[in-house]
Scaffold this active site. Structure first.
Site, mmCIF file in Angstrom:
data_model
loop_
_atom_site.group_PDB
_atom_site.id
_atom_site.type_symbol
_atom_site.label_atom_id
_atom_site.label_comp_id
_atom_site.label_asym_id
_atom_site.label_seq_id
_atom_site.Cartn_x
_atom_site.Cartn_y
_atom_site.Cartn_z
ATOM 1 N N GLU A 318 0.801 -1.228 0.000
ATOM 2 C CA GLU A 318 0.000 0.000 0.000
ATOM 3 C C GLU A 318 0.836 1.282 0.000
ATOM 4 O OE1 GLU A 318 -4.056 -1.522 2.101
ATOM 5 O OE2 GLU A 318 -2.457 -0.989 3.487
HETATM 6 C C1 TNX Z 1 -4.623 -4.267 4.365
HETATM 7 S S1 TNX Z 1 -2.862 -6.507 3.995
HETATM 8 C C2 TNX Z 1 -3.375 -4.025 4.932
HETATM 9 C C3 TNX Z 1 -3.284 -3.720 6.357
HETATM 10 C C4 TNX Z 1 -4.625 -3.699 7.024
HETATM 11 C C5 TNX Z 1 -5.493 -4.802 6.492
HETATM 12 C C6 TNX Z 1 -6.818 -4.908 7.178
HETATM 13 C C7 TNX Z 1 -1.831 -5.459 3.891
HETATM 14 C C8 TNX Z 1 -0.551 -5.890 3.368
HETATM 15 N N1 TNX Z 1 -2.177 -4.217 4.269
HETATM 16 O O1 TNX Z 1 -2.618 -2.496 6.543
HETATM 17 O O2 TNX Z 1 -4.435 -3.854 8.382
HETATM 18 O O3 TNX Z 1 -5.694 -4.594 5.114
HETATM 19 O O4 TNX Z 1 -7.516 -6.042 6.775
#
Ligand code: TNX
Length: 504
Positions: A318
């Site tokens: 992200e």
């Molecule tokens: C996505 S999964 C994220 C996390 C959040 C999660 C909640 C991922 C690599 N990043 O930052 O906690 O979704 O489900």
């Protein structure tokens, strides 16, 4: 590999045994995860007060571990001697982590070619005893059914990620989960040590990260962090149970706690405010900052030194506020940084867009195209698809809490999937890992409730060959396994998908 095991038992004999009452002898078909080959026999072996364990040389440690597991519930002395009713033997002719377990009316023999195999044979033996073997001392007849088992894991990586950044979990709480992982033959604990809401590992060269960046958590609680000594203790505790601790430092996104700890990491020159919201934010590192590269290298150098694991998790998810070009260059530089300490890079599936040197690992959670790209670039995949393996998701529409963005992840959903994808198969897959993100999981009770029994399902996905797995059989075994979790005091979700055999 399996032929060696097949030589030990006849696969045609793999048939479910009869089930008894919860307090009685567990039948071999109630094992979780299911061994590859089970040949039930007739009769039982009874462990008596004067029994001993037999082991020599490097097998003695595994025998002492097994004796320790059995001493508390039985109250027996169970000395480890050169021979005994329960023998543990190392020999060269089995694959890594494989074991054979033979119970006769006279005794028990566990054989393996490595310490992990002896340990997994011991875990299977524990499950063959009445469920009370997992509790405090009690007066029981400690019987085990006669059986031959030959077993080997499907995947080398069978893990869980616990996000200790959004909510902090203490060393004692993590150790308790490690014991439960070991019982299920899970062998990786990935700790998500940093995120926007908290920094959880002491870094001696940048001390504010832990003391300030770790001083709170989602909801504004007091947070916490592991000192380096505590972390080394956790690594050792896990290693004794054949669990490798994988540290994650999540850059370049999710870096808010670091930016809150040091003004020089911020373009504004002013430290960010600590963030304690539940909502996911993705504060990026200021990659152009004059101190940032040194900061990242210092952090990784210390974390690599704390972790004997050959693999470290660099995050990489992200990074929505970082340009693709900057992201690529940064992840490539991270690969070089961790390689200086001899580490292989693992990152979330977004690193699939980055040309990296093989070998490296990518954790597929969201975008199968990223996973396919990563494989083309020479990665192996750890499968954590959110719709099956994200245990922060709600377990049923009427479960007390849980996220919904990836759907409802009930126990059957967590069980009934396979990590093979188009373009990602066979040796491309290192294994499977469940993820427990903790925005809404703020204490040990909730962690138990979200991890269990889904983690038992994931453990079987990682361990048992697909042809041997089916939900009907698993859910029945899980119904009995619940009695073990009850005795262990695990506050698991008593999903209506399973007929629980215990009275609780
Ligand atoms: C996505 S999964 C994220 C996390 C959040 C999660 C909640 C991922 C690599 N990043 O930052 O906690 O979704 O489900």
């Amino acid at each position: 590999m399996l032929s060696l095991l097949l030589a030990c038992t006849d696969p045609d004999d793999h048939e479910p045994a009869e089930s008894g009452d919860a307090g009685e002898v567990a039948a071999p078909s109630q094992l979780v995860p299911l061994p590859q080959l089970i040949k039930p026999g007739t009769g039982t072996f009874t462990l008596n007060a004067d029994a001993s364990l037999g082991a020599t040389g490097p097998a003695v440690f595994a025998a002492e571990q097994l004796a320790n597991y059995l001493r508390r519930p039985t109250g027996f002395a169970l000395p480890v001697e050169s021979t005994g009713e329960i023998t543990l033997t190392l020999s060269d002719d089995l694959p890594a982590e494989a074991y054979t377990l033979e119970v006769t009316t006279e005794g028990v023999q566990i054989a393996a070619s490595d310490a992990a195999g002896l340990f997994y044979g011991s875990q299977t033996l524990r499950q063959l005893f009445p469920a009370a073997i997992f509790g405090a001392q009690s007066a029981q007849v400690w019987t085990v059914p006669v059986v031959q088992i030959a077993d080997v894991p499907r995947f080398e990586w069978r893990g869980v990620m616990i996000d200790v950044a959004r909510h902090f979990f203490t060393v004692t709480e993590i150790e308790r989960q490690i014991e439960l992982l070991a019982l299920h033959k899970l062998n990786r604990l990935h700790l998500h040590l940093t995120d926007d809401q908290g920094w959880r590992i002491e870094i001696l060269s940048w001390p504010n990260l832990a003391t300030w960046g770790g001083s709170t958590e989602v909801g504004g609680g007091s947070g916490g962090y592991y000192t380096q000594d505590e972390f080394r203790g956790l690594v050792a505790f896990a290693a004794e149970r054949h669990v490798t601790l994988i540290p994650e430092i999540d850059f370049p996104g999710h870096a808010h706690a670091a930016l809150a700890s040091y003004p020089e990491l911020n373009e504004s020159g002013v430290a960010a405010e600590l963030y304690t919201g539940e909502a996911v934010i993705t504060t990026p590192l200021w990659l152009a900052g004059p101190e940032t590269a040194r900061f990242v290298a210092d952090v990784w150098h210390e974390v690599a030194a704390l972790s004997p694991a050959s693999v470290v998790h660099i995050g990489g998810d992200e990074a929505i506020d970082t340009s693709d070009a900057d992201y690529r260059a940064f992840v490539q530089s991270l690969q070089a940084t961790v390689a200086l300490d001899g580490k292989e890079l693992l990152g979330w599936d977004e690193i699939g867009i980055v040309p990296l040197n093989s070998p490296f690992l990518a954790q597929y959670w969201y975008d199968a195209d990223n996973a396919r790209e990563a494989v083309k670039n020479g990665a192996r995949i750890i499968a954590s698809p959110a719709e099956y393996a994200y245990f922060d998701m709600i377990q049923s529409p009427d479960a007390a809490y849980g996220q919904v963005w990836a759907g409802i992840v009930g126990t059957e959903q967590a069980y009934d999937w396979d990590p093979e994808l188009e373009g990602v198969s066979g040796v491309d897959i290192a294994g499977v890992e469940a993820c427990a993100w903790t925005e809404y999981i703020d204490d040990e009770e909730k962690l138990d409730f979200m991890l269990w029994p889904r983690l038992a399902a994931l453990a079987e996905v990682g361990w048992t060959l697909p042809g041997e797995r089916d939900w009907a059989g698993f859910s029945e075994r899980l119904g009995w396994h619940g009695a073990r979790l009850d005795v262990l005091g695990v506050g698991y979700y008593r999903t209506v998908e399973v007929e629980w055999m215990s009275a609780l």
